[in-house]
Scaffold this motif. Structure first.
Motif, short mmCIF file in Angstrom:
data_model
loop_
_atom_site.label_atom_id
_atom_site.label_comp_id
_atom_site.label_asym_id
_atom_site.label_seq_id
_atom_site.Cartn_x
_atom_site.Cartn_y
_atom_site.Cartn_z
N GLN A 1 -9.84 52.27 1.06
CA GLN A 1 -9.75 53.03 -0.26
C GLN A 1 -11.33 54.14 -0.66
O GLN A 1 -11.18 55.29 -0.84
CB GLN A 1 -9.34 52.54 -1.40
CG GLN A 1 -7.90 52.12 -1.31
CD GLN A 1 -7.46 51.18 -2.54
OE1 GLN A 1 -8.24 51.04 -3.43
NE2 GLN A 1 -6.10 50.38 -2.32
N THR B 1 -11.71 58.02 -0.52
CA THR B 1 -12.16 58.64 -1.58
C THR B 1 -13.32 59.62 -1.07
O THR B 1 -13.36 60.82 -1.86
CB THR B 1 -12.85 57.55 -2.67
OG1 THR B 1 -11.53 56.91 -3.14
CG2 THR B 1 -13.34 58.30 -3.98
N THR C 1 -9.35 55.68 -8.20
CA THR C 1 -9.45 54.73 -7.09
C THR C 1 -10.46 53.70 -7.60
O THR C 1 -10.04 52.51 -7.04
CB THR C 1 -10.04 55.57 -6.10
OG1 THR C 1 -9.26 56.46 -5.49
CG2 THR C 1 -10.46 54.56 -4.82
#
Length: 159
Positions: free
Chosen positions: A15, A19, A57
């Motif tokens: 993740q 990002t 996120t």
């Protein structure tokens, strides 16, 4: 890979990488939009969208590890898989499972199964069946640690 191995660390790294990718794409889109249109307000709008993605996120990254610190039952699809393995033994061997509980904590999962067998079964026979059941659960749900408690089947000839 993080989901496959149930690793919060790998999921967080993935993740984080995504990002960074979306941040880079946002910067390039912002520069191109301003250059092509001359509209200077594109830059702060795209920056706000990128910032919102980073915050969202970050929230998901913080929420996931915190929830993994808590114990909970296995997800519904894994419970269905476990119950299917138990049903095979119930039908083929004539045993019952009055209780089956599961716990997932982080990447660890455990199954606690009560197996009721006829009272006239030998310890060896019961042990072999319990071992076979452990193997079946491990095949259906790899990485699951199984604990089996044996009791006499209700109404059987137990002494």
């Amino acid at each position: 890979m993080g989901k496959r191995h149930r690793s919060v660390t790998l999921q967080a790294d993935g993740q984080h990488l995504m990002t960074d990718v979306w941040t880079s794409v946002g910067v390039l889109v912002g520069i191109a939009a301003v250059w092509l249109t001359g509209w200077l307000w594109f830059d702060p709008i795209i920056a706000l969208l990128v910032g919102a993605n980073i915050l969202f996120t970050g929230y998901r990254l913080l929420r996931s590890p915190l929830s993994n610190l808590l114990s909970r039952s296995l997800p519904e699809e894994e419970l269905t898989t476990l119950n299917a393995a138990l049903a095979d033994f119930r039908e083929e061997c004539g045993v019952a499972f009055p209780s089956a509980r599961t716990v997932q904590s982080g990447r660890h999962r455990h199954a606690f199964v009560v197996m009721a067998v006829p009272g006239d079964w030998s310890v060896n026979m019961t042990h072999e069946l319990a071992h076979d059941l452990e193997d079946a659960i491990a095949a259906a749900l790899p990485g699951t640690e199984t604990f089996i408690h044996v009791e006499p089947l209700a109404g059987s000839d137990a002494h």
